[in-house]
Write an enzyme that holds these catalytic residues in place. Structure first.
Site, PDB file in Angstrom:
ATOM      1  N   GLY A  38       0.819  -1.206   0.000  1.00 24.85           N
ATOM      2  CA  GLY A  38       0.000   0.000   0.000  1.00 24.85           C
ATOM      3  C   GLY A  38       0.853   1.256   0.000  1.00 24.85           C
ATOM      4  O   GLY A  38       1.877   1.309   0.664  1.00 24.85           O
TER       5      GLY A  38
ATOM      6  N   THR B  35       5.679   1.914   5.413  1.00 26.34           N
ATOM      7  CA  THR B  35       4.331   1.472   5.775  1.00 26.34           C
ATOM      8  C   THR B  35       3.727   2.445   6.771  1.00 26.34           C
ATOM      9  O   THR B  35       4.380   2.837   7.730  1.00 26.34           O
ATOM     10  CB  THR B  35       4.269   0.064   6.390  1.00 26.34           C
ATOM     11  OG1 THR B  35       2.980  -0.129   6.978  1.00 26.34           O
ATOM     12  CG2 THR B  35       5.301  -0.132   7.490  1.00 26.34           C
ATOM     13  N   ILE B  36       2.488   2.834   6.528  1.00 31.17           N
ATOM     14  CA  ILE B  36       1.844   3.720   7.501  1.00 31.17           C
ATOM     15  C   ILE B  36       1.549   2.969   8.802  1.00 31.17           C
ATOM     16  O   ILE B  36       1.418   3.576   9.842  1.00 31.17           O
ATOM     17  CB  ILE B  36       0.552   4.380   6.967  1.00 31.17           C
ATOM     18  CG1 ILE B  36      -0.563   3.379   6.699  1.00 31.17           C
ATOM     19  CG2 ILE B  36       0.830   5.220   5.743  1.00 31.17           C
ATOM     20  CD1 ILE B  36      -1.936   4.049   6.599  1.00 31.17           C
ATOM     21  N   ASP B  37       1.470   1.631   8.731  1.00 27.17           N
ATOM     22  CA  ASP B  37       1.145   0.852   9.933  1.00 27.17           C
ATOM     23  C   ASP B  37       2.254   0.891  10.984  1.00 27.17           C
ATOM     24  O   ASP B  37       2.012   0.598  12.149  1.00 27.17           O
ATOM     25  CB  ASP B  37       0.893  -0.612   9.560  1.00 27.17           C
ATOM     26  CG  ASP B  37      -0.443  -0.805   8.866  1.00 27.17           C
ATOM     27  OD1 ASP B  37      -1.194   0.187   8.741  1.00 27.17           O
ATOM     28  OD2 ASP B  37      -0.731  -1.932   8.451  1.00 27.17           O
TER      29      ASP B  37
ATOM     30  N   GLY C 198      -4.535   0.129  10.339  1.00 27.49           N
ATOM     31  CA  GLY C 198      -3.724  -0.617  11.307  1.00 27.49           C
ATOM     32  C   GLY C 198      -4.438  -1.927  11.612  1.00 27.49           C
ATOM     33  O   GLY C 198      -5.060  -2.072  12.650  1.00 27.49           O
ATOM     34  N   ARG C 199      -4.380  -2.844  10.670  1.00 29.27           N
ATOM     35  CA  ARG C 199      -5.150  -4.089  10.772  1.00 29.27           C
ATOM     36  C   ARG C 199      -4.670  -4.947  11.940  1.00 29.27           C
ATOM     37  O   ARG C 199      -5.450  -5.610  12.596  1.00 29.27           O
ATOM     38  CB  ARG C 199      -4.977  -4.855   9.452  1.00 29.27           C
ATOM     39  CG  ARG C 199      -5.953  -5.965   9.218  1.00 29.27           C
ATOM     40  CD  ARG C 199      -7.333  -5.431   8.905  1.00 29.27           C
ATOM     41  NE  ARG C 199      -8.286  -6.486   8.644  1.00 29.27           N
ATOM     42  CZ  ARG C 199      -9.595  -6.353   8.836  1.00 29.27           C
ATOM     43  NH1 ARG C 199     -10.101  -5.235   9.303  1.00 29.27           N
ATOM     44  NH2 ARG C 199     -10.406  -7.338   8.563  1.00 29.27           N
TER      45      ARG C 199
ATOM     46  N   GLU D 288      -9.066  -0.213  12.837  1.00 33.11           N
ATOM     47  CA  GLU D 288      -9.882  -1.138  12.035  1.00 33.11           C
ATOM     48  C   GLU D 288      -9.677  -2.578  12.485  1.00 33.11           C
ATOM     49  O   GLU D 288     -10.526  -3.433  12.279  1.00 33.11           O
ATOM     50  CB  GLU D 288      -9.543  -1.005  10.549  1.00 33.11           C
ATOM     51  CG  GLU D 288      -8.099  -1.378  10.221  1.00 33.11           C
ATOM     52  CD  GLU D 288      -7.805  -1.421   8.719  1.00 33.11           C
ATOM     53  OE1 GLU D 288      -8.731  -1.544   7.920  1.00 33.11           O
ATOM     54  OE2 GLU D 288      -6.611  -1.317   8.362  1.00 33.11           O
TER      55      GLU D 288
ATOM     56  N   LEU E  99      -7.553   8.326   2.936  1.00 35.10           N
ATOM     57  CA  LEU E  99      -7.193   9.724   3.161  1.00 35.10           C
ATOM     58  C   LEU E  99      -5.953   9.829   4.051  1.00 35.10           C
ATOM     59  O   LEU E  99      -5.120  10.711   3.870  1.00 35.10           O
ATOM     60  CB  LEU E  99      -8.349  10.500   3.812  1.00 35.10           C
ATOM     61  CG  LEU E  99      -9.424  11.101   2.904  1.00 35.10           C
ATOM     62  CD1 LEU E  99     -10.139  10.028   2.092  1.00 35.10           C
ATOM     63  CD2 LEU E  99     -10.421  11.914   3.692  1.00 35.10           C
TER      64      LEU E  99
END
Lengths: 407, 407
Positions: free
Chosen positions: A11, A137-139, A184-185, A239, A290
């Site tokens: 992503g 990664t944004i996570d 953030g799964r 999430e 976003l």
């Protein structure tokens, strides 16, 4: 002719292309020809390479200002040799045909596993190839690096947006609940960033992290307390929030209503619970893409280090270093902290997942600790101006020509 | 002692407090004492007034940079005299006790109806009171004004955010659908703003407006076309999307699943339909309060006119003009257009709702016309810098002291 190959994977983030800029500008400065795979590993397998030497310097600077993955990305991973020997053969031929001597893979922990396998591929086929990973990664779930580029900007976007909404909440504070659902799964770094939104004179947002099983009684008690004390309550929910039995709450909801399909997500699930259990209406915002595309609200720390990991990866790969990721190390300075880029073995990152450490989670499970705040805050520092034109972000697509076939 | 009273009413916008700043600074410059009702009409009925003369000039400038409604707002409306004579009596006494000579009501079409009633109240009780309305609503549904302050900034936020996400979409364009749910319960101005997000070389987002009954066959055909042509498709859906029988699609969904409760909203409902009908997974972002609180992404036109309507309202009220709203009029200039503030009768605005005109909706109902684009674009022009500190918007709560009881 020998070349450096750059791949984007997984992503996108708001600064993924800033790393690409760092790669291309550094290679140009060193006189190393650069190409990129179209659509990441997927395109590489099909031999679709793009010429990064053709665009002007201004175009490459513009590249660094674009959200998304300018060359195209994919979630494909390389299977082990035993599972796909023909694929490995095919890949080795592509790399050889185009004289690839350095391969830089810009991705997350799954991509670093692929990078490891690409290194094995080079050994198996005796290719003179250096493989270096560039984190993204944004996570923020990558091990062996202080943070992952992309995370600080997403964190800044979420915390800033929530700070703004808190002013809205206060304006009509008669039992109002606001829920912000973050990505953030599996890990709660993004949701944790919500802790920075509150002003000193108000209750901190309640954080629902994937690391802490959903405890409704505890949450409802906290919501009641905040509503009684200040009339409103903000909740940041990942999430990936799970119940005590380990299932995603959003999935439980979906199972119940529609069989196995996805519905609404954790934020809407939670609003339902609060409506039923507390008779309070909750507003729900879902940041979704976003939060990873918000180029207009970058962290300057993020942008600087995203560029730097790209730059260092080129320097190391060209010098023959292989099997490492350009990791970020934090160090103390006289007036706070700073970061430098250091090599870490790919094996220390590949397929590992860094959750919020226990020391960062408050005792009640609904907040983070002072140590977490102190760790987070410096990452958000500084802004990066984005040019606007006609009232909108001035952005245009860049087109990279296909790499001409080489002998 | 005579005073000017300022009220905030209805949902906040990103520039509501900019109008408040315009009111207070203008009154100060004219030597007119100013107070504000705490929590709008609700607080006024309880006699809770705040002293706006106490804070420093720097505080009032800071006020103009805050999202939300700094004095507190409410959705209360004044019932007609026959329904609540005691309430009218009570209100007249509050106004008289504090020497209120000018009353400025900053709100939407319901608030303008209340402003009309307040003018009747003044006549009934022979109060020497001027009542002037100041427009405000992100929905942009007020009649008799070119636009409502608050709308241009929300539109800019939505269009800019979607433009950024489109770069994300293109990056992994393998049958990807992105849905952005906007506010606008009854009118499609906010959703229409999504039309400005696309670049010249891509398909425009599909717009699902409350003014156009949901037509699934038409939508699905358009989604299929865009996916086939470019691999991805963006849809902007208003929370107020309705089916052909006039019911909200989100409500239909909620009825079916949970009786009469709200669930998920139009965006999630649509994602479900697309999953079922097209077998495509859709990302859903719900901007909710973020779109009306995004102080970090203002339209300079919006901020300037929000200030100006506040300024003009004071000047007119002090000059004895009453029963008008400070409306915004667009006029052509040599290089485009500009706006001026003009009085319009409250009766031309009160309780009326301005939908997107037919001439602004494209023939297929999934886009807006060139005329709409030409109308929207100038509203987004210009940016307004927001100070940041420690990586976050530098904002603090302002405290206005209660107005001392006066004889």
């Amino acid at each position: 002719m020998s070349r450096l190959l750059y791949l984007q994977s997984g992503g996108p983030t708001a600064v993924l292309n800033t790393s690409a800029q760092g790669v291309i500008e550094t290679a140009r400065a060193m006189g190393v020809p650069v190409c990129a795979a179209a659509d990441g590993l997927f395109g590489l397998l099909g031999g679709r390479l793009l010429d990064c030497d053709a665009p002007s310097a201004a175009d490459i600077a513009q590249l660094g200002r674009l959200p998304g993955a300018a060359f195209g990305s994919s979630r494909d991973i390389l299977p082990p040799y035993d599972e796909a020997p023909q694929l490995w053969q095919q890949l080795a031929e592509v790399l050889q045909r185009h004289g690839i001597r350095q391969l830089l893979l810009n991705g997350g922990n799954g991509s670093m596993e692929t990078a490891l396998l690409l290194q094995q591929l080079a050994e198996r086929f005796s290719l003179p190839l250096s493989v270096v990973g560039i984190p993204k990664t944004i996570d923020n779930d990558l091990e062996a690096t202080d943070f992952s580029p992309g995370f600080p900007s997403a964190a800044k976007y979420l915390a800033s947006s929530l700070r703004e909404v808190l002013f809205d909440m206060r304006s009509m504070a008669q039992g109002r609940v606001f829920i912000l659902e973050t990505m953030g799964r599996h890990v709660g770094w993004l949701a944790a960033a919500g802790c920075l939104a509150a002003l000193p004179d108000e209750a901190p947002p309640l954080l629902l992290l994937p690391e802490v099983a959903y405890d409704e009684a505890r949450l409802f008690a906290a919501v009641r307390r905040q509503i009684a004390a200040q009339g409103y309550c903000a909740i940041v929910v990942s999430e990936g929030l799970r119940s005590a039995d380990g299932r995603f709450v959003a999935q439980m909801h979906a199972d119940k209503v529609y069989g196995h399909e996805q519905l609404g997500g954790a934020g809407n699930w939670l609003a339902q619970r609060i409506q039923h259990g507390l008779r309070l209406h909750a507003h729900v915002a879902v940041a979704d893409c976003l939060q990873r595309a918000a180029r207009h609200l970058l962290s300057a720390v993020d942008a600087r280090l995203a560029y730097e990991v790209g730059r260092k990866a080129v320097a190391w790969a060209v010098a023959g270093q292989s099997g490492v990721m350009a990791a970020i190390e934090r160090f103390a300075t006289a007036d706070g902290c700073d970061w430098r880029v250091v090599p870490q073995p790919l094996a220390a990152v590949a397929n590992l997942e860094r959750a919020l450490p226990a020391a960062f989670i408050a005792a009640d499970g609904l907040d983070v600790t002072a140590a977490c705040r102190a760790w987070l805050q410096p990452l958000l520092a500084g802004e990066v101006a984005l040019p606007f034109a006609d009232g909108l972000p001035a952005m245009r697509r860049l087109h990279f020509p296909p790499l001409a076939a080489t002998a």
